[in-house]
Design an enzyme around this catalytic site. Sequence first.
Site, short mmCIF file in Angstrom:
data_model
loop_
_atom_site.label_atom_id
_atom_site.label_comp_id
_atom_site.label_asym_id
_atom_site.label_seq_id
_atom_site.Cartn_x
_atom_site.Cartn_y
_atom_site.Cartn_z
N ARG A 149 -5.24 -6.36 -4.12
CA ARG A 149 -4.25 -6.49 -5.18
C ARG A 149 -5.01 -6.60 -6.50
O ARG A 149 -6.17 -7.04 -6.53
CB ARG A 149 -3.40 -7.74 -4.98
N LYS A 173 -2.78 -14.31 -2.14
CA LYS A 173 -1.59 -15.05 -2.57
C LYS A 173 -1.64 -16.46 -2.01
O LYS A 173 -2.13 -16.69 -0.91
CB LYS A 173 -0.32 -14.33 -2.09
N HIS A 245 -1.95 -0.75 -7.73
CA HIS A 245 -1.39 -0.91 -6.40
C HIS A 245 -1.39 0.40 -5.62
O HIS A 245 -1.36 0.39 -4.38
CB HIS A 245 0.03 -1.48 -6.50
N ARG A 248 -4.27 0.45 -3.40
CA ARG A 248 -4.05 -0.41 -2.22
C ARG A 248 -3.17 0.31 -1.20
O ARG A 248 -3.46 0.29 0.01
CB ARG A 248 -3.40 -1.71 -2.68
N HIS A 271 -1.26 -9.49 4.43
CA HIS A 271 0.19 -9.59 4.56
C HIS A 271 0.55 -10.73 5.52
O HIS A 271 -0.03 -10.83 6.60
CB HIS A 271 0.78 -8.29 5.12
N TYR A 280 3.76 1.36 5.85
CA TYR A 280 2.77 2.42 5.73
C TYR A 280 2.83 3.41 6.88
O TYR A 280 2.36 4.54 6.75
CB TYR A 280 1.36 1.83 5.60
#
Length: 299
Positions: A149, A173, A245, A248, A271, A280
């Site tokens: 990210r 995150k 992004h 990514r 994730h 994806y």
Amino acid sequence: MKWEDSKKGFENFLRLEKSLSQNSIAAYVNDINKLMVFLEGNFKKLAPEKVKLNHLRSFVEHLNDRGVSPRTQARTISGIKSFFKYLLIEGKIQGDPTTLLESPKIGRKLPDVLTMEEIDTIIDAVDLEKPEGQRNKAMLETLYSCGLRVSELVNLKVTNLFFEQGFVKVEGKSEKERLVPVSEKAVVEINKYLNGYRKTLRISPESENVLFLNRRGKKLSRVMIFTIIKNLAQKVGMDKKISPHTFRHSFATHLISGGADLRAVQEMLGHESILTTEIYTHLDRDYLKSTISQFHPRS
């Protein structure tokens, strides 16, 4: 109960209890500010504990009338629901007015993806004659090689580079750390930057451990990364909508197209849910067909 006091308590809750990043907290608070402004303009002196479902539905109608996209509406409603759940947990309200508040139906948006050739074209367009050229090349290689990210890229630390082991430690995150493999090409470009441009900078004390720095020796901003990539895309005449992004998304899609295990990709991307990673697989129909042909008992 005053709105400002409630917001302050909510902020502390998100920071201390949920361990959210400052960017996430700011987004939640912005959602509450939107609601607060609307209620003040339409329902005078309505305290948080007085808010009912009809008030919230009026707010959603207001967003819709203003042409706010369903995706943005859904995100705003999610923030408001979190706020009232917090008030309920703290005993500030007796019931949650958002329980029956519906979000607009939105489809899953498939992200834009670059081919390997397009990735190379953008990276090759970096002007290495400029002082910051090697830095920019190293950043883009790292962004794609590690599937980071943009916030993870600008916060990458020198002490978190473990090149001998082939990994970098990433702070994702909610301050969750993960180890991500780094390509040999990215390692080469980073070392060139470390031994070249970075050594010429007068580094600020607070940024000594930050890998990628601006010309003032401070941490790069997220906006600067967006600007660098946008300018390179324009330079090569690429008409796709490209952002950090996109690199990514491309990283994840290329891995899955090559047959990588979905759980491994989930781990590398950081994730929390495998459902987020599964998007994806929709980007490579041939991969899905071959997987079914290989493993389905009826094939």
